[in-house]
Design a protein around this motif. Structure first.
Motif, PDB file in Angstrom:
ATOM      1  N   ARG A 125       9.356 -30.064-100.573  1.00 31.95           N
ATOM      2  CA  ARG A 125       9.404 -30.164-101.992  1.00 31.95           C
ATOM      3  C   ARG A 125      10.073 -29.045-102.781  1.00 31.95           C
ATOM      4  O   ARG A 125      10.384 -29.170-104.094  1.00 31.95           O
ATOM      5  N   ARG A 126      10.404 -27.955-102.034  1.00 32.69           N
ATOM      6  CA  ARG A 126      11.131 -26.933-102.691  1.00 32.69           C
ATOM      7  C   ARG A 126      12.640 -27.030-102.532  1.00 32.69           C
ATOM      8  O   ARG A 126      13.567 -26.310-102.847  1.00 32.69           O
ATOM      9  N   LYS A 127      13.209 -28.351-101.866  1.00 37.01           N
ATOM     10  CA  LYS A 127      14.580 -28.437-101.651  1.00 37.01           C
ATOM     11  C   LYS A 127      15.269 -29.070-102.992  1.00 37.01           C
ATOM     12  O   LYS A 127      14.332 -29.955-103.820  1.00 37.01           O
ATOM     13  N   ASN A 128      16.386 -28.592-103.053  1.00 40.46           N
ATOM     14  CA  ASN A 128      17.071 -29.256-104.376  1.00 40.46           C
ATOM     15  C   ASN A 128      17.203 -30.988-104.157  1.00 40.46           C
ATOM     16  O   ASN A 128      17.351 -31.652-105.110  1.00 40.46           O
ATOM     17  N   VAL A 129      17.549 -31.245-102.778  1.00 45.45           N
ATOM     18  CA  VAL A 129      17.942 -32.526-102.525  1.00 45.45           C
ATOM     19  C   VAL A 129      17.046 -33.029-101.228  1.00 45.45           C
ATOM     20  O   VAL A 129      17.203 -32.388-100.421  1.00 45.45           O
ATOM     21  N   HIS A 147      18.245 -41.146-108.021  1.00 50.63           N
ATOM     22  CA  HIS A 147      17.533 -39.937-108.452  1.00 50.63           C
ATOM     23  C   HIS A 147      18.146 -38.903-108.031  1.00 50.63           C
ATOM     24  O   HIS A 147      18.780 -38.661-106.857  1.00 50.63           O
ATOM     25  N   LYS A 148      18.334 -37.734-108.823  1.00 50.47           N
ATOM     26  CA  LYS A 148      18.856 -36.596-108.264  1.00 50.47           C
ATOM     27  C   LYS A 148      18.641 -35.668-107.389  1.00 50.47           C
ATOM     28  O   LYS A 148      19.186 -34.835-106.757  1.00 50.47           O
ATOM     29  N   ARG A 149      17.106 -36.109-106.985  1.00 50.99           N
ATOM     30  CA  ARG A 149      16.436 -35.183-105.744  1.00 50.99           C
ATOM     31  C   ARG A 149      16.497 -35.761-104.840  1.00 50.99           C
ATOM     32  O   ARG A 149      16.058 -35.241-103.656  1.00 50.99           O
ATOM     33  N   ASN A 202      18.432 -38.058-101.538  1.00 51.45           N
ATOM     34  CA  ASN A 202      19.619 -38.706-100.850  1.00 51.45           C
ATOM     35  C   ASN A 202      19.516 -39.526 -99.578  1.00 51.45           C
ATOM     36  O   ASN A 202      18.944 -39.159 -98.553  1.00 51.45           O
ATOM     37  N   LEU A 222       7.376 -35.833-104.690  1.00 52.12           N
ATOM     38  CA  LEU A 222       7.678 -34.643-105.282  1.00 52.12           C
ATOM     39  C   LEU A 222       6.571 -33.840-105.659  1.00 52.12           C
ATOM     40  O   LEU A 222       6.474 -32.693-106.289  1.00 52.12           O
ATOM     41  N   GLN A 247       4.437 -34.602-108.590  1.00 49.51           N
ATOM     42  CA  GLN A 247       4.946 -34.564-109.903  1.00 49.51           C
ATOM     43  C   GLN A 247       4.123 -35.373-110.838  1.00 49.51           C
ATOM     44  O   GLN A 247       3.490 -36.470-110.339  1.00 49.51           O
TER      45      GLN A 247
END
Length: 414
Positions: free
Chosen positions: A36-40, A65-67, A69, A406, A408
Motif C-alpha cells: 500500500r505504500r508503493k507508488n505503483v 488507474h495511476k496506482r 500496473n 489501497l 481508501q
C-alpha cells in the motif's frame, strides 16, 4: 492401511504446505503494508479460459488507474486444452499486456506481481509451479467467477481461501450467510460488489450485439449446465440436460418462425456428456444446433448476448443471479424440488423470481409467453435487482475493490 513411500511423501508434503501457509499468514500484514505504500502496485490476473474471466473490467479499470500496473498471465490450460491460446489471441486483439507463463517457473519470477488474482480456486487446473502454495511471495485476492450462491463447506472452504487477504463478495446477505460455514467465519470477506455486476448493470448500448439474426424474432438463450446425471458432487448437481436437452432442441425447431435461439452450453458440457454418451452422439447433438436456421452456437464471452436477448432458459447456478440483472423473463429448469436447498438467501430470492420448468409443456408455455410479451413476474424481478445486485456505496464494484486494496474511502479501515 499400508504405508508406502508415496503415502509418506504425500503426508510430509501436506504438512510442509500447511507450515508454509501459516508462515505466509503471519507475513501477510507486512506484505500488505509494503504494497500500500508503493507508488505503483503490480497486479497479475491468471486467465486461461475466456468464458469464465469475470474480472476483465477490473483489469481495464486498473489499466486506467495511476496506482495499478496490471498484466494478464496466461497459464497453459489443463482442463480445456487450447483455451489459453484463445485467451492470448483475445488479449492481443485488445492490446492488453499479457504473457504466456512458463509451466516450470513460479508466477512472480515472470510477472513481478505484488498481487495475484486466480481465475478459479481449483488448483488442479494449474501446473504445480503455478499453484498458490508455490507462490506465497505475493498477496492473494479472489473474485469468484460467479455470484456467491452455494452454501456448502466443500465450496466455501477451498484450500486457497485460507491464504486470501480479501475474498470479495457481492452483497452483505450472501456474505452473512457464508460466514457460518467458512473456515475463518468470513474474516477476510470484503463486500464490494462484483466486477461482473458492473457490466451486467450497464446500458445494453455499451455492449456489441452478438446476435446474428435481425429478423425481429424473439431472442432466447438456452444455457445447459455440465452437472448432468450422477457424475457431479451432490449439492451442485443442477444440470437437467439429459432430461430437457432434446425438448429445447425440438421446441427450437417448432418455433423457428418466431424465435431465434442462442445455444450456449457450459464449456465443460461436451466433455461431461462423453462420460454418458459416446463421442459421435455428442457431436451430432451440437451439430444439430449449429445447423438450425434459427440458432447460433456460443462458447465465448456473452455480455452482448445477454444484453440484446429477450429471455433465457437455463439450469446453471451462476446464471440464477447473472441473468436476473438483465431484468428480463428467465426460466430455471428444475432437476427436482430440492436442488436449491443449499443456496444462500439471496440466490433463493433470485430463483423465486424465475419461471420454473421441467416438462415439454412448461418449457413451451414459457416460450409462448416470451413471444406474446407476457411477464407476470416483472415487478418482483425488478425489485430483486435493485435490492441485491447493485454494488454498495453508490459506486462500481471495480472502484470499491481498488479502494479496498489501497485501504481508501469506505475501506480505509480494512
Amino acid at each position: 492401511m499400508k504405508w508406502t513411500k508415496q503415502r509418506i511423501k504425500a503426508g510430509l508434503q501436506w504438512r510442509y504446505d500447511l507450515l508454509r501457509e501459516h508462515v505466509y499468514r503471519l507475513r501477510l500484514p507486512l506484505l500488505t503494508w509494503v504494497m500500500r505504500r508503493k507508488n505503483v502496485v503490480n497486479v497479475t490476473f491468471l486467465v486461461n479460459d475466456l468464458p469464465t474471466w469475470k474480472t476483465e473490467n477490473l483489469f481495464t479499470a486498473m489499466l486506467a488507474h495511476k496506482r495499478f500496473n496490471p498484466i494478464v498471465a496466461i497459464p497453459v490450460a489443463i482442463e480445456r486444452p487450447g483455451s489459453h491460446l484463445e485467451v492470448e489471441e483475445y488479449c492481443k486483439s485488445k492490446g492488453y499486456p499479457c504473457v504466456i507463463l512458463d509451466s516450470e517457473k513460479r508466477i512472480k519470477t515472470q510477472t513481478q506481481a505484488d498481487i495475484v488474482f486466480y481465475l478459479k480456486p481449483y488448483q488442479t487446473e494449474y501446473h504445480p509451479r503455478h499453484r498458490y502454495v508455490e507462490n506465497l511471495d505475493m498477496i492473494h485476492m479472489y473474485v469468484f467467477y460467479s455470484f456467491h450462491g452455494i452454501l456448502d463447506p466443500a465450496v466455501l472452504n477451498k484450500p486457497m481461501y485460507r491464504i486470501l487477504l480479501y475474498d470479495f463478495y457481492d452483497n452483505e446477505l450472501s456474505a452473512e450467510d457464508a460466514k457460518t460455514d467458512s473456515w475463518n467465519h468470513g474474516k477476510n470477506f470484503c463486500v464490494t460488489g462484483l466486477p461482473f455486476a458492473d457490466q451486467l448493470l450497464e446500458a445494453k448500448e455499451l455492449s456489441p450485439d452478438q446476435w446474428r439474426d435481425n429478423s425481429g424474432r424473439k431472442r432466447i438463450i438456452y444455457a445447459p449446465h455440465h452437472t448432468i446425471g450422477d457424475i457431479h458432487m451432490k449439492g451442485c448437481d443442477y444440470g437437467t440436460f439429459l432430461e430437457t436437452g432434446n425438448i429445447v432442441l425440438e421446441l427450437a425447431k417448432k418455433y423457428k418462425d418466431k424465435v431465434y435461439f442462442a445455444f450456449k452450453p457450459h464449456p465443460l458440457l461436451w466433455q461431461r456428456l462423453t462420460w454418458v454418451w459416446d463421442e459421435a452422439r455428442v457431436a451430432a447433438y451440437f451439430k444439430e444446433w449449429e445447423g438450425l436456421e434459427n440458432a447460433q452456437y456460443e462458447n465465448g464471452p456473452y455480455m452482448g448476448l445477454f444484453k440484446h436477448s429477450d429471455a433465457m432458459i437455463h439450469d446453471c447456478s451462476s446464471f440464477i443471479a447473472e441473468y436476473i440483472a438483465m431484468d428480463k423473463p428467465v426460466m430455471f429448469l428444475l432437476k427436482d424440488e430440492h436442488v436449491i436447498d443449499n443456496l444462500n438467501r439471496a440466490f433463493k430470492y433470485a430463483q423465486k423470481v424465475h419461471y420454473h420448468g421441467k416438462t415439454y409443456d412448461e418449457i413451451e408455455h414459457f416460450i409462448q409467453m416470451v413471444i406474446n410479451k407476457e411477464d407476470p413476474m416483472a415487478d418482483e424481478r425488478h425489485e430483486f435487482v435493485q435490492k441485491y445486485m447493485c454494488p454498495p456505496h453508490g459506486k462500481t464494484a471495480c472502484t470499491n475493490i481498488m479502494n479496498a486494496i489501497l485501504a481508501q474511502e469506505e475501506y480505509a479501515n480494512q
